[in-house]
Each structure stands twice: as C-alpha cells, then as structure tokens.
Design a protein around this motif. Structure first.
Motif, PDB file in Angstrom:
ATOM      1  N   THR A   2    -104.146  18.343   6.015  1.00  0.00           N
ATOM      2  CA  THR A   2    -105.594  18.406   6.028  1.00  0.00           C
ATOM      3  C   THR A   2    -106.022  19.479   7.006  1.00  0.00           C
ATOM      4  O   THR A   2    -105.569  19.501   8.150  1.00  0.00           O
ATOM      5  CB  THR A   2    -106.201  17.057   6.447  1.00  0.00           C
ATOM      6  N   ILE A   3    -106.849  20.412   6.606  1.00  0.00           N
ATOM      7  CA  ILE A   3    -107.329  21.434   7.514  1.00  0.00           C
ATOM      8  C   ILE A   3    -108.620  20.954   8.147  1.00  0.00           C
ATOM      9  O   ILE A   3    -109.294  20.072   7.647  1.00  0.00           O
ATOM     10  CB  ILE A   3    -107.526  22.779   6.787  1.00  0.00           C
ATOM     11  N   ASP A   4    -108.980  21.538   9.279  1.00  0.00           N
ATOM     12  CA  ASP A   4    -110.080  21.020  10.081  1.00  0.00           C
ATOM     13  C   ASP A   4    -111.454  21.297   9.477  1.00  0.00           C
ATOM     14  O   ASP A   4    -112.269  20.395   9.347  1.00  0.00           O
ATOM     15  CB  ASP A   4    -110.004  21.606  11.498  1.00  0.00           C
ATOM     16  N   ALA A   5    -111.727  22.541   9.131  1.00  0.00           N
ATOM     17  CA  ALA A   5    -113.061  22.900   8.661  1.00  0.00           C
ATOM     18  C   ALA A   5    -113.241  22.517   7.198  1.00  0.00           C
ATOM     19  O   ALA A   5    -112.415  22.884   6.351  1.00  0.00           O
ATOM     20  CB  ALA A   5    -113.289  24.389   8.831  1.00  0.00           C
ATOM     21  N   PRO A   6    -114.289  21.767   6.841  1.00  0.00           N
ATOM     22  CA  PRO A   6    -114.517  21.432   5.426  1.00  0.00           C
ATOM     23  C   PRO A   6    -114.707  22.693   4.578  1.00  0.00           C
ATOM     24  O   PRO A   6    -115.392  23.628   4.981  1.00  0.00           O
ATOM     25  CB  PRO A   6    -115.807  20.590   5.471  1.00  0.00           C
ATOM     26  N   LEU A   7    -114.093  22.696   3.436  1.00  0.00           N
ATOM     27  CA  LEU A   7    -114.155  23.857   2.561  1.00  0.00           C
ATOM     28  C   LEU A   7    -115.482  23.912   1.823  1.00  0.00           C
ATOM     29  O   LEU A   7    -115.947  22.920   1.278  1.00  0.00           O
ATOM     30  CB  LEU A   7    -113.008  23.807   1.558  1.00  0.00           C
ATOM     31  N   ARG A   8    -116.056  25.098   1.781  1.00  0.00           N
ATOM     32  CA  ARG A   8    -117.267  25.320   1.000  1.00  0.00           C
ATOM     33  C   ARG A   8    -116.933  25.860  -0.382  1.00  0.00           C
ATOM     34  O   ARG A   8    -117.502  25.447  -1.392  1.00  0.00           O
ATOM     35  CB  ARG A   8    -118.190  26.300   1.726  1.00  0.00           C
ATOM     36  N   MET A 111    -116.900  20.076   1.643  1.00  0.00           N
ATOM     37  CA  MET A 111    -118.261  19.695   2.028  1.00  0.00           C
ATOM     38  C   MET A 111    -118.734  18.454   1.277  1.00  0.00           C
ATOM     39  O   MET A 111    -119.688  17.809   1.694  1.00  0.00           O
ATOM     40  CB  MET A 111    -119.226  20.850   1.763  1.00  0.00           C
ATOM     41  N   ARG A 112    -118.033  18.098   0.181  1.00  0.00           N
ATOM     42  CA  ARG A 112    -118.435  16.944  -0.621  1.00  0.00           C
ATOM     43  C   ARG A 112    -117.392  15.833  -0.621  1.00  0.00           C
ATOM     44  O   ARG A 112    -117.484  14.911  -1.419  1.00  0.00           O
ATOM     45  CB  ARG A 112    -118.735  17.376  -2.057  1.00  0.00           C
ATOM     46  N   GLY A 113    -116.404  15.926   0.249  1.00  0.00           N
ATOM     47  CA  GLY A 113    -115.402  14.864   0.327  1.00  0.00           C
ATOM     48  C   GLY A 113    -113.984  15.391   0.247  1.00  0.00           C
ATOM     49  O   GLY A 113    -113.745  16.593   0.114  1.00  0.00           O
ATOM     50  N   ARG A 114    -113.034  14.471   0.320  1.00  0.00           N
ATOM     51  CA  ARG A 114    -111.618  14.845   0.359  1.00  0.00           C
ATOM     52  C   ARG A 114    -111.120  15.300  -1.005  1.00  0.00           C
ATOM     53  O   ARG A 114    -111.522  14.770  -2.044  1.00  0.00           O
ATOM     54  CB  ARG A 114    -110.769  13.675   0.840  1.00  0.00           C
ATOM     55  N   LEU A 115    -110.218  16.266  -0.966  1.00  0.00           N
ATOM     56  CA  LEU A 115    -109.657  16.865  -2.174  1.00  0.00           C
ATOM     57  C   LEU A 115    -108.146  16.711  -2.143  1.00  0.00           C
ATOM     58  O   LEU A 115    -107.496  17.007  -1.138  1.00  0.00           O
ATOM     59  CB  LEU A 115    -110.045  18.343  -2.237  1.00  0.00           C
ATOM     60  N   LEU A 116    -107.599  16.257  -3.255  1.00  0.00           N
ATOM     61  CA  LEU A 116    -106.153  16.158  -3.433  1.00  0.00           C
ATOM     62  C   LEU A 116    -105.694  17.271  -4.359  1.00  0.00           C
ATOM     63  O   LEU A 116    -106.145  17.362  -5.504  1.00  0.00           O
ATOM     64  CB  LEU A 116    -105.777  14.804  -4.029  1.00  0.00           C
ATOM     65  N   LEU A 117    -104.802  18.116  -3.861  1.00  0.00           N
ATOM     66  CA  LEU A 117    -104.178  19.149  -4.682  1.00  0.00           C
ATOM     67  C   LEU A 117    -102.819  18.634  -5.145  1.00  0.00           C
ATOM     68  O   LEU A 117    -101.990  18.222  -4.335  1.00  0.00           O
ATOM     69  CB  LEU A 117    -104.009  20.436  -3.870  1.00  0.00           C
ATOM     70  N   CYS A 118    -102.604  18.630  -6.448  1.00  0.00           N
ATOM     71  CA  CYS A 118    -101.343  18.148  -7.005  1.00  0.00           C
ATOM     72  C   CYS A 118    -101.084  18.880  -8.313  1.00  0.00           C
ATOM     73  O   CYS A 118    -101.918  19.661  -8.776  1.00  0.00           O
ATOM     74  CB  CYS A 118    -101.382  16.629  -7.227  1.00  0.00           C
ATOM     75  N   HIS A 119     -99.940  18.618  -8.926  1.00  0.00           N
ATOM     76  CA  HIS A 119     -99.656  19.254 -10.210  1.00  0.00           C
ATOM     77  C   HIS A 119    -100.120  18.394 -11.378  1.00  0.00           C
ATOM     78  O   HIS A 119    -100.809  18.862 -12.279  1.00  0.00           O
ATOM     79  CB  HIS A 119     -98.168  19.548 -10.355  1.00  0.00           C
ATOM     80  N   THR A 191    -114.447  27.070  -7.296  1.00  0.00           N
ATOM     81  CA  THR A 191    -115.295  25.890  -7.135  1.00  0.00           C
ATOM     82  C   THR A 191    -116.139  26.080  -5.888  1.00  0.00           C
ATOM     83  O   THR A 191    -115.612  26.362  -4.802  1.00  0.00           O
ATOM     84  CB  THR A 191    -114.461  24.612  -6.989  1.00  0.00           C
ATOM     85  N   ASP A 192    -117.449  25.944  -6.051  1.00  0.00           N
ATOM     86  CA  ASP A 192    -118.394  26.051  -4.934  1.00  0.00           C
ATOM     87  C   ASP A 192    -118.939  24.659  -4.657  1.00  0.00           C
ATOM     88  O   ASP A 192    -119.759  24.135  -5.413  1.00  0.00           O
ATOM     89  CB  ASP A 192    -119.517  27.023  -5.287  1.00  0.00           C
ATOM     90  N   PHE A 193    -118.471  24.040  -3.593  1.00  0.00           N
ATOM     91  CA  PHE A 193    -118.894  22.681  -3.270  1.00  0.00           C
ATOM     92  C   PHE A 193    -120.302  22.645  -2.698  1.00  0.00           C
ATOM     93  O   PHE A 193    -120.998  21.643  -2.834  1.00  0.00           O
ATOM     94  CB  PHE A 193    -117.908  22.057  -2.274  1.00  0.00           C
ATOM     95  N   GLU A 194    -120.728  23.720  -2.085  1.00  0.00           N
ATOM     96  CA  GLU A 194    -122.075  23.766  -1.513  1.00  0.00           C
ATOM     97  C   GLU A 194    -123.130  23.863  -2.607  1.00  0.00           C
ATOM     98  O   GLU A 194    -124.110  23.109  -2.614  1.00  0.00           O
ATOM     99  CB  GLU A 194    -122.207  24.940  -0.553  1.00  0.00           C
ATOM    100  N   GLU A 195    -122.920  24.770  -3.552  1.00  0.00           N
ATOM    101  CA  GLU A 195    -123.881  24.962  -4.642  1.00  0.00           C
ATOM    102  C   GLU A 195    -123.645  23.997  -5.794  1.00  0.00           C
ATOM    103  O   GLU A 195    -124.525  23.789  -6.629  1.00  0.00           O
ATOM    104  CB  GLU A 195    -123.818  26.404  -5.140  1.00  0.00           C
TER     105      GLU A 195
END
Length: 229
Positions: A2-8, A111-119, A191-195
């Motif tokens: 998990t990285i610190d800054a929420p992704l936009r 910015m809108r919650g946790r994201l799971l990257l998987c195959h 993907t733009d989580f802010e917009e």
C-alpha cells in the motif's frame, strides 16, 4: 503493498503477451499523461514478441505489476504446448528474476477507496467476470463472492479475460483493462478517481493510438448489481 498518498489517476495496462510495440506506446502515453501510477495485470509472457524487452520496459517505467497465470505456467513448466509459448531459453537471467519476484496481488489507496490489483480475482489467477455474465455464472463465482463478502476493496483492477470492462457489484467496481494482444481488440486505459471516469485508448493495427470509450466510474449511491439478486 500500500502506498501512502491516495491515487488520483492511474494508467492500466492489460494482459501484455509480449506485445513490445504496443507496450511502448501505452507506457509512453501514460508517462506523458503524468498519471500518479501505472499498473499492469500480468500475463507478460507467451506471445510473438520479446519477453526480455517487455520486462525491461515495465521496470524502466516503474510499473506496478502482478503475476498472471501465464507467468505461473512459465515458471512451473506447465502448458508449454500453447501457441506462441515463451520457452525458458528465451528469457534472460534478469527477466526471469523479475518474473519470479512478481506478487499475485498489490493494494493501493485511491481517492475513492482501496484498490486491489490482481490478474484474475484476488489470489485466483484463473477467475474472472465477463461483461455479459449474469445469473448462475455470477452466483457460482466464488472468488467474486469472497471479495464482496470481505468488503475490503472499492475497486478491483484485473485482466485475464481479454475483455475490457467497468462493472459494479454492490460497493465493488471491477475495472478490466483488456489486453495488448494484437488479435483481441488491444487497448489500455486511464482511470481518474477524482473526476470519476475510465478512458479507454485503442491501439490500431499499425500501432496508431486512438481515443476510445469513456465510461463513468460507478458511485456508491448508484443502484446495486449484486450477483445473488
């Protein structure tokens, strides 16, 4: 991880399958677009192009990558009678180390919650949801039901099916990046989580980049589409 800054914003690359030129196109565009992070869903191997160059590109561009079922098969010597198979002799030491070190999943904060990257879906690299799945196909999809029951993630970014898709189930939205494979409608996305949108970019036969479909990112307040209903 998990990285610190929420992704936009994130750029997402689907199943790669050795498509070096398309991977270069996608990564160069995403770098120019200055997305916060570039994600890749795996299946780097088993294709007509140069696996070593693909692995180097992913490292040079700092792409957060997970392992696909084709990497698992490659490392264990399974399914080596497939068309366009990557043989052990084609992969150099550094690329093999890169492939061997790939995790099955990675986790990020947006910015809108946790994201799971998987195959596939979670730890299952053979699971998936297709755009037209309904009824029994969803009700019997145990990896999907497990993710819904656990409720840990707002987003799952995956591949495997080679079918681009943005689809919501309760408070979970699945974003499938499709594939770079030349015969399967190659694309990548931002993907733009802010917009609140997902923008697909098509890669034409000559490698020409085209603006594709823009899909609204589903919000929590929208009607639910639960597989058991």
């Amino acid at each position: 991880m998990t990285i610190d800054a929420p992704l936009r914003t994130v750029g997402i690359v689907g199943d790669i399958h050795c498509e070096v030129e398309s991977l270069k196109t996608a990564l160069s565009f995403l770098k120019e677009a200055r997305v916060d992070r570039i994600l890749a869903v795996g299946d780097i191997v088993d294709g007509e192009g140069d696996v070593n160059e693909c692995c180097q590109l992913l490292q040079d561009f700092g792409v957060a990558t997970v392992r696909g079922n084709h990497e698992r098969w490659f490392l264990t010597g399974q399914m080596r009678d497939l068309p366009e198979v990557t043989m052990q002799s084609e992969v150099d030491r550094l690329s093999r180390a890169f492939i061997s070190g790939l995790p099955t999943t990675r986790v990020f904060d947006t910015m809108r919650g946790r994201l799971l990257l998987c195959h596939g879906l979670g730890e299952s690299d053979m699971a998936g949801v297709w755009p037209d799945d309904q009824g029994y196909f969803l009700e019997s999809n145990l990896p999907l039901l497990r993710l819904l029951l656990e409720g840990e993630y707002r987003f799952v970014v995956n591949g495997h099916t080679h079918n681009r898709m943005v689809r919501r189930f309760d408070d979970l939205t699945i974003i499938n990046a499709g594939t770079l494979y030349h015969d399967h409608d190659p694309c990548f996305l931002i993907t733009d989580f802010e917009e609140g949108f997902v923008h697909f970019y098509d890669i034409g036969e000559t490698g020409r980049l085209m603006h594709g479909k823009i899909v609204q990112l589903p919000l929590v307040s929208e009607p639910r589409n639960h597989p058991c209903r």
